[in-house]
Scaffold this motif. Structure first.
Motif, PDB file in Angstrom:
ATOM      1  N   GLY A   1       2.249  -1.663   8.910  1.00  0.00           N
ATOM      2  CA  GLY A   1       3.246  -0.625   8.691  1.00  0.00           C
ATOM      3  C   GLY A   1       3.383  -0.327   7.203  1.00  0.00           C
ATOM      4  O   GLY A   1       2.494  -0.599   6.403  1.00  0.00           O
ATOM      5  N   GLU A   2       4.509   0.200   6.839  1.00  0.00           N
ATOM      6  CA  GLU A   2       4.763   0.556   5.446  1.00  0.00           C
ATOM      7  C   GLU A   2       5.331  -0.646   4.704  1.00  0.00           C
ATOM      8  O   GLU A   2       6.281  -1.274   5.160  1.00  0.00           O
ATOM      9  N   VAL A   3       4.726  -0.996   3.575  1.00  0.00           N
ATOM     10  CA  VAL A   3       5.175  -2.155   2.805  1.00  0.00           C
ATOM     11  C   VAL A   3       5.846  -1.684   1.517  1.00  0.00           C
ATOM     12  O   VAL A   3       5.717  -0.534   1.100  1.00  0.00           O
ATOM     13  N   ARG A   4       6.525  -2.618   0.873  1.00  0.00           N
ATOM     14  CA  ARG A   4       7.283  -2.297  -0.331  1.00  0.00           C
ATOM     15  C   ARG A   4       6.357  -2.033  -1.521  1.00  0.00           C
ATOM     16  O   ARG A   4       5.205  -2.454  -1.550  1.00  0.00           O
ATOM     17  N   GLU A   5       6.909  -1.364  -2.522  1.00  0.00           N
ATOM     18  CA  GLU A   5       6.182  -1.073  -3.744  1.00  0.00           C
ATOM     19  C   GLU A   5       5.744  -2.356  -4.449  1.00  0.00           C
ATOM     20  O   GLU A   5       4.647  -2.428  -5.004  1.00  0.00           O
ATOM     21  N   GLU A   6       6.585  -3.386  -4.425  1.00  0.00           N
ATOM     22  CA  GLU A   6       6.257  -4.630  -5.110  1.00  0.00           C
ATOM     23  C   GLU A   6       4.974  -5.247  -4.587  1.00  0.00           C
ATOM     24  O   GLU A   6       4.131  -5.716  -5.353  1.00  0.00           O
ATOM     25  N   GLU A   7       4.806  -5.255  -3.263  1.00  0.00           N
ATOM     26  CA  GLU A   7       3.579  -5.786  -2.687  1.00  0.00           C
ATOM     27  C   GLU A   7       2.366  -4.960  -3.094  1.00  0.00           C
ATOM     28  O   GLU A   7       1.287  -5.497  -3.372  1.00  0.00           O
ATOM     29  N   LYS A   8       2.535  -3.641  -3.169  1.00  0.00           N
ATOM     30  CA  LYS A   8       1.427  -2.784  -3.575  1.00  0.00           C
ATOM     31  C   LYS A   8       1.035  -3.036  -5.036  1.00  0.00           C
ATOM     32  O   LYS A   8      -0.147  -3.044  -5.375  1.00  0.00           O
ATOM     33  N   VAL A   9       2.021  -3.228  -5.880  1.00  0.00           N
ATOM     34  CA  VAL A   9       1.740  -3.522  -7.290  1.00  0.00           C
ATOM     35  C   VAL A   9       0.931  -4.808  -7.412  1.00  0.00           C
ATOM     36  O   VAL A   9      -0.090  -4.876  -8.114  1.00  0.00           O
ATOM     37  N   CYS A  10       1.375  -5.852  -6.700  1.00  0.00           N
ATOM     38  CA  CYS A  10       0.672  -7.134  -6.764  1.00  0.00           C
ATOM     39  C   CYS A  10      -0.732  -7.022  -6.168  1.00  0.00           C
ATOM     40  O   CYS A  10      -1.697  -7.586  -6.707  1.00  0.00           O
ATOM     41  N   TYR A  11      -0.857  -6.308  -5.063  1.00  0.00           N
ATOM     42  CA  TYR A  11      -2.173  -6.127  -4.441  1.00  0.00           C
ATOM     43  C   TYR A  11      -3.115  -5.419  -5.405  1.00  0.00           C
ATOM     44  O   TYR A  11      -4.291  -5.818  -5.546  1.00  0.00           O
ATOM     45  N   THR A  12      -2.636  -4.405  -6.068  1.00  0.00           N
ATOM     46  CA  THR A  12      -3.506  -3.645  -6.961  1.00  0.00           C
ATOM     47  C   THR A  12      -3.941  -4.499  -8.146  1.00  0.00           C
ATOM     48  O   THR A  12      -5.082  -4.382  -8.620  1.00  0.00           O
ATOM     49  N   ARG A  13      -3.062  -5.370  -8.632  1.00  0.00           N
ATOM     50  CA  ARG A  13      -3.474  -6.285  -9.706  1.00  0.00           C
ATOM     51  C   ARG A  13      -4.585  -7.218  -9.225  1.00  0.00           C
ATOM     52  O   ARG A  13      -5.550  -7.482  -9.944  1.00  0.00           O
ATOM     53  N   VAL A  14      -4.437  -7.743  -8.014  1.00  0.00           N
ATOM     54  CA  VAL A  14      -5.479  -8.606  -7.462  1.00  0.00           C
ATOM     55  C   VAL A  14      -6.782  -7.832  -7.309  1.00  0.00           C
ATOM     56  O   VAL A  14      -7.869  -8.330  -7.635  1.00  0.00           O
ATOM     57  N   LEU A  15      -6.684  -6.607  -6.829  1.00  0.00           N
ATOM     58  CA  LEU A  15      -7.869  -5.771  -6.668  1.00  0.00           C
ATOM     59  C   LEU A  15      -8.547  -5.528  -8.014  1.00  0.00           C
ATOM     60  O   LEU A  15      -9.788  -5.576  -8.112  1.00  0.00           O
ATOM     61  N   LYS A  16      -7.779  -5.257  -9.047  1.00  0.00           N
ATOM     62  CA  LYS A  16      -8.348  -5.020 -10.368  1.00  0.00           C
ATOM     63  C   LYS A  16      -9.135  -6.248 -10.840  1.00  0.00           C
ATOM     64  O   LYS A  16     -10.211  -6.125 -11.438  1.00  0.00           O
ATOM     65  N   GLY A  17      -8.614  -7.432 -10.570  1.00  0.00           N
ATOM     66  CA  GLY A  17      -9.332  -8.646 -10.940  1.00  0.00           C
ATOM     67  C   GLY A  17     -10.614  -8.814 -10.157  1.00  0.00           C
ATOM     68  O   GLY A  17     -11.655  -9.212 -10.704  1.00  0.00           O
ATOM     69  N   MET A  18     -10.560  -8.499  -8.867  1.00  0.00           N
ATOM     70  CA  MET A  18     -11.749  -8.604  -8.024  1.00  0.00           C
ATOM     71  C   MET A  18     -12.826  -7.605  -8.478  1.00  0.00           C
ATOM     72  O   MET A  18     -14.016  -7.937  -8.544  1.00  0.00           O
ATOM     73  N   ILE A  19     -12.412  -6.392  -8.830  1.00  0.00           N
ATOM     74  CA  ILE A  19     -13.360  -5.390  -9.313  1.00  0.00           C
ATOM     75  C   ILE A  19     -13.956  -5.813 -10.653  1.00  0.00           C
ATOM     76  O   ILE A  19     -15.166  -5.680 -10.887  1.00  0.00           O
TER      77      ILE A  19
END
Length: 596
Positions: A416-434
């Motif tokens: 479903g729809e998740v909070r902005e905080e989770e998206k921010v953290c996910y994107t940081r993890v993604l940036k590290g993986m990339i």
């Protein structure tokens, strides 16, 4: 495929078992006893017969040990398990952060007047005992060899595994066993060693091109091996495991029962090479001054995959990716709150098993939703099986053991729809993986030299995670394989052919977890346009193909290079996996991999 045993102590079972062990410790005239999660072969994974730590304490992690004293029982766990251990052990056991706190430092504090602490010399490596003994000098605390006191009180201990071994086809191994033995024997001669002791199950499997089934999820058979400097091998393995392999094992391989192993050591002339990190202390004791510290001769050659192993792994990842994509499409079609974690696990494992090349899953599937996702090595149980509720993140970490390769993939999915905080953290993890995926680095660097690249986006926000960025992976062998690793402890230089995971994460205890994982293989990097390169460089080839959840990506946090990498990766996913999935899933995949 495997006989299963429930060997884990429930919280109420731990205290009486601890009391029984303390009675044995006192009867032996000891002040303590060490209970590791280990067997005589010193691999990471153990059979039910050797799950002494779990049986005593209830802790089920893949690493750790318990130091039992008269008034305290410390359960030593690393950063991966500091949340998990709290839920698994009774209050009579005290979690100890390790390696932040060493065994020696803890014993000095708990036994200020000194004392004798027993250990089973089959279950501790010579390196572990040497390090602890040196650190205890002057403390009055002495580590002493002992019979295994847990085995005395474990009345229904499962029997040792006796599953049959089987040949591993040359088309997947890529090199005949005789050629491997000759190559490694040449190395022994150059080092001046007459023989090498090999105890790690996956090393023996790799060397002789066989596979086994003594450990669930790991295609290995228990045994010991002596590799001699003339390329002859003495294999000490129960005969029942070797039935039918007479035509496969080379004529230079002599088979013996395991109970002859120690006596055979007495017949060796030195120097005999051993790996102090993996050889049991009892072997070092038996060899005495004939012992030479030379490492496991199979470790690095096994880690440097040959062309057949690399291409086999690449093909296995494509089939595995199709199963994962089918699961993700199915999951996305379910209403939030309608599924439990166990249903996701069952569905994914069924999808993988539709591939006839699958031999087993490569580890117990992790499907942790909401707070369970913050437990890094979470395993769903009847008691913890949770609903995938709206607003949750689901951490899905899984893999397969195929005849042509071993897979390990993690995706974090929005329910479903998740909070902005989770998206921010996910994107940081993604940036590290990339960042790690795009990295080029000079030949000679080890994992410890580059692993921070995947942490930097989190570090800039004051965040981090308590596990390595990546581990080595076998070729239809152990899903965790040394010596290369992307971690602060990774000292082995990275070399072409090594397969490692790239899995940064972020975990907020009691709230959510995030992890993204692809497998990568090291390869030589071509010169960049312009011809200004002044040294040889290495880079990664990606093996894992499955979409990353675009709903969790805040595109404004990605720079142009990161966005280009993500779109190119998703384009490859659609091209490579699309033809392998059903029509409905293909429509879902096209949307999931659309450019951002």
């Amino acid at each position: 495929m495997f006989q299963t045993f429930d060997v884990t102590a429930r919280p109420e079972q731990g205290p009486p078992r601890l009391a029984a062990l303390r009675a044995e410790i006192a009867a032996e005239g000891l002040e303590g006893f060490l209970v590791p999660r280990a067997d005589a072969h010193q691999g990471e994974y153990v059979a039910a017969h050797d799950e002494r730590l779990s049986w005593l304490t209830g802790f089920t992690g893949s690493a750790g040990f318990c130091a039992v004293l008269e008034r305290v029982a410390g359960v030593f766990i690393d950063g991966r398990y500091r949340t998990q251990v709290k839920a698994q052990v009774a209050e009579e056991f005290t979690p100890v952060p390790w390696p932040d706190t060493s065994l020696a430092a803890w014993l000095r504090e708990q036994l200020p007047k000194g004392g004798r602490v027993g250990f089973d010399p089959w279950l501790h490596s010579a390196g572990q005992i040497r390090e602890a003994t040196r650190a205890l000098e002057g403390s009055g605390v002495e580590l002493v060899r002992s019979a295994n006191l847990v085995d005395r009180i474990w009345t229904d201990q499962p029997p040792p595994p006796m599953k049959p071994a089987r040949p591993h086809p040359l088309e997947f191994a890529g090199e005949a066993a005789a050629e491997k033995c000759a190559r490694l024997a040449e190395g022994l001669r150059k080092a001046g060693h007459r023989a090498a002791i090999i105890t790690l199950p996956d090393s023996i499997m790799w060397l002789l091109n066989i596979r086994g089934a003594d450990i669930p999820r790991n295609p290995v058979a228990h045994g010991f091996a002596l590799l001699r400097d003339d390329a002859r091998v003495d294999l000490f393995m129960a005969g029942v495991k070797l039935q039918g392999l007479e035509g496969h094992l080379e004529s230079t391989v002599s088979c013996h029962e395991p109970d002859g192993f120690l006596d055979a050591l007495d017949q060796l002339t030195g120097p005999v090479s051993v790996d102090f990190a993996t050889v049991p202390q009892i072997v070092a004791d038996r060899l005495g001054d004939r012992l030479a510290e030379g490492g496991d001769p199979c470790a690095l050659p096994k880690a440097r995959k040959n062309a057949a192993e690399i291409e086999g792994s690449a093909e296995a990842h494509l089939r595995d990716g199709a199963a994962v994509v089918e699961l993700l499409a199915w999951l996305d079609a379910q209403s939030p709150g309608s599924l439990r974690e166990s249903e996701v696990v069952t569905r994914l494992e069924a999808l993988r098993r539709s591939d006839p090349a699958l031999q087993d899953i490569s580890f117990e599937t992790i499907a942790g939703t909401g707070p369970n996702g913050a437990i890094m090595h979470y395993r769903v149980t009847e008691a913890t099986d949770s609903l995938l509720e709206p607003g949750h993140l689901l951490v899905l970490d899984s893999g397969g053991q195929y005849l042509d390769g071993t897979t390990d993939i993690t995706r974090t999915v929005a329910i479903g729809e998740v909070r902005e905080e989770e998206k921010v953290c996910y994107t940081r993890v993604l940036k590290g993986m990339i960042a790690m995926s795009m990295l080029r680095w000079p030949v000679g660097l080890a994992g410890r030299d580059i692993e921070c690249v995947a942490r930097l986006p989190l570090w800039t926000a004051g965040q981090d995670f308590n596990h390595g960025v990546g581990h080595g992976v076998g070729a239809y062998l152990s899903v965790h394989e040394g010596p290369p690793r992307l971690a602060r402890t990774g000292q082995a230089p990275l070399e072409p052919g090594m397969i490692l995971s790239n899995e940064p994460g972020y975990y907020r205890e009691g709230a959510f977890g995030i992890r993204i994982e692809n497998l990568l293989v090291v390869r030589e990097a071509p010169d960049l346009p312009g011809g200004d390169s002044d040294r040889a460089m290495l880079e990664w080839r990606t093996l894992t193909y499955a979409p990353l959840d675009r709903r969790l990506i805040l595109t404004h946090m990605l720079d142009e290079t990161e966005r280009a990498w993500l779109n190119a990766y998703h384009g490859d996913v659609a091209k490579k996996i699309g033809p392998r999935v059903g029509s409905t899933t293909r429509l879902w995949l096209d949307a999931a991999t659309a450019p951002i």
